[in-house]
Design a protein around this motif. Structure first.
Motif: not given
Length: 638
Positions: A61-90
Motif C-alpha cells: 500500500g502507498l498513498e502520495m500527494t504531490a505538486s509540480g509543473w508540466i513543461s510539455d504538452s505530451a506530459t499534460f496529455n498523458l496525465l489527462c488520459n490516465l486520470a480520465s480512464q482510471g488506468l493502473i500503471r507502475n
C-alpha cells in the motif's frame, strides 16, 4: 533517470505497461504527503533509516500527494488520459538518496490550472493497494537512463546511471539479447562490465553495433543489467534498442498519362525513407548512406514505338536499364538497373520518346550493405555475324564485391565462374547494338544452356536495339559458368555501353513454376497462361494456375519469362494480381517475325493472404505455347 533533488522534492515516472516497460518522467515533484502501509512518512527528515527499515520488511500500500509543473504538452496529455480512464500503471518515485519506490498505482485525482500553454501547474494523488518494491535500500542504485534507445548511424549508445551517496566501489554486468532483431544479422551481440570507483557517480556508457535493419518494419533487441556489486539494479531493466525500418525504397506510378519526359511520377504506392517528393516528382532520390541501389521500371505507351531508359543525375550510367520496342499497338518495356556507387542526394529518373500512359511505374530499392554484386561492361564494341549465336565478352570490371580478390572472371572474358560458397544468384544485363536489320535475341545461359529461369529477350524495331534482361533467383553451384549469348539476324555490333551484373540476393522464401501441357491461344485474345507444374515451391503457393499468397506475407516480387514458339507478330504478357495489373508487376511486349522471347522482373509490391498472381498473355496470331526453360513464373515473398 536524471539528476536527483533533495528535501521534499522527488522525481516521478510513469510506466507504459510495455514488455519491457519504459518509464516517462512526469516532472520534479514537491511531495505533500506520503504513506507506506498505514504509516505516514516525513520525507523532509534526512534520517530515513526508520522507513528504510520499514521497506526492508515489506510494505503493501502507498498513498502520495504531490505538486509540480508540466513543461510539455505530451506530459499534460498523458496525465489527462490516465486520470480520465482510471488506468493502473507502475509509478516510480525517486529520492535524492538513491532510494526508489515502485508500485502499481491509480491516479486518483489531478488538478490542472487552466489550459496548457508553456507550463502548467498541477497537483495529483496516487493510490496503490499492492506491494511496494523498493530499490536502493542497501546502497546506491544502478539503472538504465531510459527505457528505450535509438541508434545513431551504426551504433546505439546505452547509458547507465549510478544514484545515491556514491560510497564504495560499484560494478554491474550488461548483455544484449534477441528480440525481433537477431544477433549477427541485425546487431553485434555485446556484453561486459561497468565499474564505478568510490565516490564516482558519473554515468557510464557502452555501445551496441547495429548491422542492418529490416525492410518491413522496426525491430528491437533488449539490453539487461545483472550481477551488481555494491549496489542494487533499478528499473527499467531490461531496456530496449529499437532499430528503425530500413529506408528500403519507393514505388511510384502515374494516376494519369504524361506527355513530358522525364516522367513526372505523381502517385506513391509506398515510399519508405522519403525517396520521392512532389517538388521534383520525376525523381527518386537516395535519402541516406547507401552504396547499392536497384532500379526497376515499366514504361507503357499507346504509341506504336517506344524507347525508354533510366538516368542518374540526368545522365546515363553503366548499370542503367534501357529498352526499345515497336508494334502495331500498345507497347510495354520492363527493365532493371543497378547503381553500385550510390550516395545520399543522388537522384534517378526515366526518359521516354513517347507519352507515358497510366500504369507505368518506377521503383528504387536500397540493397543491404551486406549484398555482394559484380558489374562488368565492355571496353569496346564487339562484332556479331548475322545468324551466329555469340557469347558476349564483358572485359571491363566496374565493381566486384562478390569475393575478394575478384574471382568471377575466368580465362575467357565472356565467362563468369561461380566461386565457392555461392549457391544462389540473380543475373541481369543490357545488350545494346548499333542499327541492325531484323531481330536481335539475347539469352542468359548457365554452363552453355538456357536453364530454367534463365531469361531470354528479343526485339526487332528496325534500328538499334536495347534489351535488358533480369533473372529470378537461380540455384547454382561452384564452378557454374554464366554468359550472355546474342544472335542477330544481320551483321551488327554490341556496344561498349552493354553491361552484365551478378548479384548474391537475400535468401527470401521463393517459388518457381512452369508449364507441362501445351496450351493453345486464339488470335488477339488475352488469356490466362496455366502454369501446371512446379520447379520448386517450399511455401506451397502454387495453385495449379499461378500463385496464391499465403498467411503472414505482406510483400512479393514476381519475375517471369515467356516464349511463344511461332509468331509473325506481337506477343504480350501482363502479370496480374486478382485480375488487374498493379504497380510493381511487370509487363512486356515484343514483335518479331519468328519466335518471341520476353522476360520481366518486378518491384516489391504489397500483397495479402489469398491474393492470386497470374500471367495474362496475348498472341497477335493464334499460337500454341509449350514447355521451355525460358517459360517460367517465379515469386519471392517476405
Amino acid at each position: 533517470m536524471g539528476t536527483k533533488h533533495a528535501g521534499t522534492f522527488v522525481l516521478l515516472y510513469v510506466g507504459d505497461d510495455g514488455d519491457p516497460e519504459s518509464f516517462t518522467r512526469v516532472a520534479a515533484q514537491r511531495v505533500g504527503s506520503l504513506t507506506l502501509g498505514n504509516e505516514p512518512i516525513d520525507v523532509t527528515d534526512k534520517d530515513d533509516s526508520r522507513w528504510r527499515k520499514l521497506l526492508a520488511g515489506g510494505v503493501r500500500g502507498l498513498e502520495m500527494t504531490a505538486s509540480g509543473w508540466i513543461s510539455d504538452s505530451a506530459t499534460f496529455n498523458l496525465l489527462c488520459n490516465l486520470a480520465s480512464q482510471g488506468l493502473i500503471r507502475n509509478w516510480e518515485i525517486q529520492f535524492a538518496s538513491g532510494l526508489s519506490l515502485v508500485a502499481p498505482c491509480m491516479l486518483t485525482s489531478t488538478e490542472l490550472t487552466g489550459e496548457y500553454t508553456a507550463a502548467q501547474q498541477y497537483t495529483l494523488s496516487l493510490s496503490s493497494a499492492d506491494d511496494v518494491t523498493a530499490y536502493g535500500l542497501d546502497g546506491d542504485t544502478v539503472q538504465f537512463s531510459a527505457g528505450s534507445y535509438a541508434p545513431s548511424g551504426s551504433t546505439a549508445l546505452v547509458t547507465v546511471t549510478r544514484t545515491g551517496l556514491g560510497q564504495g566501489a560499484v560494478s554491474v554486468d550488461y548483455t544484449t539479447a534477441d528480440g525481433t532483431a537477431v544477433a549477427g544479422t541485425n546487431y553485434t551481440a555485446t556484453s561486459g562490465t561497468l565499474n564505478w570507483a568510490d565516490g564516482d557517480t558519473a554515468s557510464k556508457t557502452f555501445e551496441v553495433q547495429i548491422l542492418e535493419g529490416n525492410d518491413l518494419g522496426a525491430i528491437a533487441l533488449s539490453v539487461s543489467l545483472a550481477d551488481p556489486v555494491g549496489a542494487t539494479i533499478g528499473i527499467p531493466n531490461p531496456a530496449t534498442i529499437t532499430i528503425p525500418q530500413n529506408p528500403f525504397g519507393a514505388l511510384v506510378t502515374l494516376a494519369g498519362g504524361a506527355v513530358t519526359s522525364p516522367v513526372p511520377w505523381d502517385t506513391e504506392v509506398y515510399d519508405v525513407g522519403a525517396w520521392h517528393s512532389l517538388v521534383n516528382p520525376e525523381r527518386l532520390t537516395v535519402p541516406g548512406a547507401t552504396e547499392l541501389v536497384r532500379l526497376i521500371h515499366n514504361a507503357d505507351t499507346n504509341a506504336a514505338t517506344l524507347e525508354a531508359e533510366m538516368r542518374k543525375g540526368g545522365s546515363t550510367f553503366i548499370g542503367a536499364g534501357k529498352g526499345d520496342t515497336a508494334s502495331i499497338g500498345t507497347n510495354h518495356i520492363n527493365m532493371v538497373g543497378f547503381d553500385v556507387a550510390a550516395a545520399q542526394g543522388n537522384y534517378y529518373d526515366t526518359i521516354t520518346t513517347q507519352s507515358t500512359q497510366a500504369g507505368g511505374w518506377f521503383a528504387a530499392e536500397r540493397l543491404p550493405p551486406t549484398t555482394k554484386i559484380a558489374l562488368f561492361n565492355k571496353s569496346g564494341s564487339q562484332a556479331l555475324t548475322g545468324g551466329v549465336e555469340t557469347a558476349i565478352s564483358f572485359n571491363s570490371e566496374v565493381i566486384d564485391e562478390t569475393h575478394s580478390p575478384a574471382v568471377w572472371h575466368s580465362g575467357a572474358a565472356s565467362k563468369y565462374i561461380v566461386p565457392a560458397g555461392v549457391d544462389r544468384i540473380q543475373v541481369a544485363g543490357l545488350i545494346e547494338t548499333d542499327s541492325v536489320a531484323g531481330q536481335v535475341l539475347a539469352i542468359i545461359k548457365v554452363n552453355g544452356t538456357q536453364q530454367r529461369g534463365c531469361p531470354g529477350k528479343d526485339q526487332d524495331t528496325g534500328g538499334a536495339e536495347r534489351l535488358t534482361l533480369a533473372s529470378p533467383t537461380l540455384d547454382v553451384a561452384e564452378g557454374d559458368e554464366l554468359e550472355i549469348y546474342v544472335t542477330a539476324a544481320a551483321n551488327c555490333n554490341v556496344l561498349a555501353s552493354s553491361w552484365f551484373a551478378i548479384l548474391e540476393p537475400a535468401d527470401n522464401v521463393r517459388s518457381m513454376i512452369r508449364k507441362s501441357a501445351a496450351q493453345g491461344f486464339a488470335s488477339q485474345v488475352f488469356e490466362i497462361l496455366t502454369f501446371d507444374a512446379v520447379v520448386s515451391d517450399p511455401s506451397g503457393m502454387h495453385d495449379g494456375v499461378g500463385f496464391t499468397i499465403g498467411a503472414g506475407v505482406t510483400q512479393a516480387r514476381v519475375a517471369c519469362g515467356l516464349r511463344v514458339p511461332t509468331s509473325t507478330d506481337q506477343s504480350v504478357f501482363i502479370i496480374e494480381k486478382n485480375g488487374a495489373n498493379v504497380p510493381g508487376l511487370p509487363q512486356e511486349h515484343t514483335d518479331t517475325a519468328t519466335e518471341d522471347n520476353l522476360c520481366g522482373f518486378g518491384a516489391w509490391f504489397p500483397v495479402s493472404q489469398g491474393d492470386e498472381i497470374r500471367m495474362n498473355v496475348l498472341c497477335e496470331n493464334a499460337a500454341t505455347i509449350v514447355d521451355h526453360n525460358g517459360l517460367y513464373m517465379a515469386i519471392e515473398v517476405r
